[in-house]
Write a protein that holds these residues in place. Structure first.
Motif, PDB file in Angstrom:
ATOM      1  N   ARG A 139       0.813  -1.217   0.000  1.00 33.23           N
ATOM      2  CA  ARG A 139       0.000   0.000   0.000  1.00 33.23           C
ATOM      3  C   ARG A 139       0.845   1.265   0.000  1.00 33.23           C
ATOM      4  NH1 ARG A 139      -4.333  -1.400  -2.410  1.00 33.23           N
ATOM      5  NH2 ARG A 139      -5.528  -3.028  -1.354  1.00 33.23           N
ATOM      6  N   SER A 140       1.938   1.230   0.694  1.00 30.55           N
ATOM      7  CA  SER A 140       2.836   2.391   0.714  1.00 30.55           C
ATOM      8  C   SER A 140       4.232   1.926   1.081  1.00 30.55           C
ATOM      9  CB  SER A 140       2.357   3.450   1.719  1.00 30.55           C
ATOM     10  OG  SER A 140       2.401   2.937   3.046  1.00 30.55           O
ATOM     11  N   ALA A 141       5.221   2.658   0.605  1.00 27.77           N
ATOM     12  CA  ALA A 141       6.613   2.319   0.917  1.00 27.77           C
ATOM     13  C   ALA A 141       7.474   3.556   0.730  1.00 27.77           C
ATOM     14  CB  ALA A 141       7.110   1.179   0.035  1.00 27.77           C
ATOM     15  N   GLU A 142       8.480   3.679   1.568  1.00 27.05           N
ATOM     16  CA  GLU A 142       9.407   4.800   1.444  1.00 27.05           C
ATOM     17  C   GLU A 142      10.749   4.414   2.032  1.00 27.05           C
ATOM     18  OE1 GLU A 142       8.268   8.173   3.726  1.00 27.05           O
ATOM     19  OE2 GLU A 142       8.203   7.086   5.635  1.00 27.05           O
ATOM     20  N   ILE A 143      11.774   5.016   1.485  1.00 28.24           N
ATOM     21  CA  ILE A 143      13.121   4.901   2.047  1.00 28.24           C
ATOM     22  C   ILE A 143      13.502   6.264   2.588  1.00 28.24           C
ATOM     23  CG2 ILE A 143      15.568   4.540   1.524  1.00 28.24           C
ATOM     24  CD1 ILE A 143      14.811   2.404  -0.414  1.00 28.24           C
ATOM     25  N   VAL A 144      13.896   6.291   3.847  1.00 29.79           N
ATOM     26  CA  VAL A 144      14.284   7.550   4.484  1.00 29.79           C
ATOM     27  C   VAL A 144      15.626   7.357   5.174  1.00 29.79           C
ATOM     28  CG1 VAL A 144      11.898   8.333   4.800  1.00 29.79           C
ATOM     29  CG2 VAL A 144      13.008   6.978   6.589  1.00 29.79           C
ATOM     30  N   ARG A 145      16.239   8.463   5.481  1.00 28.19           N
ATOM     31  CA  ARG A 145      17.532   8.406   6.156  1.00 28.19           C
ATOM     32  C   ARG A 145      17.320   8.209   7.653  1.00 28.19           C
ATOM     33  NH1 ARG A 145      22.706  12.414   5.160  1.00 28.19           N
ATOM     34  NH2 ARG A 145      23.967  11.713   6.933  1.00 28.19           N
ATOM     35  N   GLY A 146      17.939   7.161   8.201  1.00 31.35           N
ATOM     36  CA  GLY A 146      17.871   6.896   9.630  1.00 31.35           C
ATOM     37  C   GLY A 146      19.171   7.263  10.309  1.00 31.35           C
ATOM     38  N   GLU A 147      19.321   6.780  11.545  1.00 34.78           N
ATOM     39  CA  GLU A 147      20.518   7.118  12.315  1.00 34.78           C
ATOM     40  C   GLU A 147      21.775   6.471  11.736  1.00 34.78           C
ATOM     41  OE1 GLU A 147      19.909   6.117  16.367  1.00 34.78           O
ATOM     42  OE2 GLU A 147      18.285   7.566  16.674  1.00 34.78           O
ATOM     43  N   GLY A 148      21.659   5.218  11.299  1.00 32.83           N
ATOM     44  CA  GLY A 148      22.852   4.526  10.822  1.00 32.83           C
ATOM     45  C   GLY A 148      22.880   4.282   9.330  1.00 32.83           C
TER      46      GLY A 148
END
Length: 203
Positions: A43-52
């Motif tokens: 239904r939805s998906a995203e790649i985001v910047r995390g801590e590591g």
């Protein structure tokens, strides 16, 4: 009157062959639709910047059919996987695969505690109901898929993700049963999008 049998027979055979090919195509199409009737969707998906590094968040619309529910209740472990592929386009050759990751799940019923257990890698969790365990699989949160250095900032990458039942890990008798069965063909299509590292979200 001349005998026309020799000239008409090839024509009739050709028409019959085309008709049979058409019928076969229609039957295969219908079969494909039936097999995919229980499929879900990302239904939805995203790649985001995390801590590591970069992490994936996704929501999966999936339901276990009665055959799978019965199998789990009888003590059969079901294995699922969320698959992710990230490619960097190259104008002179095929895209370069820079990330190819899988998140593995094992779902099973523990008869002694009368609870459903879900293993995600080395993490284990117990649930009072099967619905609660499935709901956890539906929500992928903060799954680290790449280090910051893996994805080149400012360069567009092609991302694809899907979720499926991994029948290859079923007990052998169930693997045979699963061949060509719509009840065991549970999964989603690949969801594709373009991701630009260094920029928020995706397009």
């Amino acid at each position: 009157m001349p005998n026309m049998t020799a000239s008409t027979t090839p024509f009739c055979a050709s028409r019959l062959e085309r008709l049979l090919r058409h019928v076969a195509f229609v039957l295969l199409t219908c079969f494909a639709v039936l097999v995919r009737a229980d499929d879900g969707a990302i239904r939805s998906a995203e790649i985001v910047r995390g801590e590591g590094g970069y992490v994936l968040n996704a929501d999966i619309d999936i339901e276990l059919n009665s055959r799978l529910v019965d199998a789990v209740s009888r003590g059969v472990s079901l294995y699922f996987t969320t698959e992710l592929v990230i490619e960097r386009p190259r104008w002179y050759w095929f895209n370069r695969v820079v990330v190819d990751r899988s998140l593995e799940y094992r779902l099973y019923y523990h008869a002694i505690t009368r609870s459903y257990r879900l293993s995600i890698g080395s993490f284990h969790q117990s649930f009072d109901s099967l619905e609660a365990a499935v709901m956890t699989m539906r929500r992928v949160r903060n799954w680290q898929v790449a280090d910051l250095a893996t994805l080149e900032a400012g360069v567009s990458h092609q991302v694809a993700v899907r979720f499926r039942l991994d029948t290859s890990q079923l007990p052998k008798p169930f693997q045979v049963t699963a061949i060509g069965s719509r009840d065991w063909n549970l999964g989603t299509d690949w969801l594709h999008w373009t991701f630009l590292p260094g920029a928020p979200g995706f397009q």
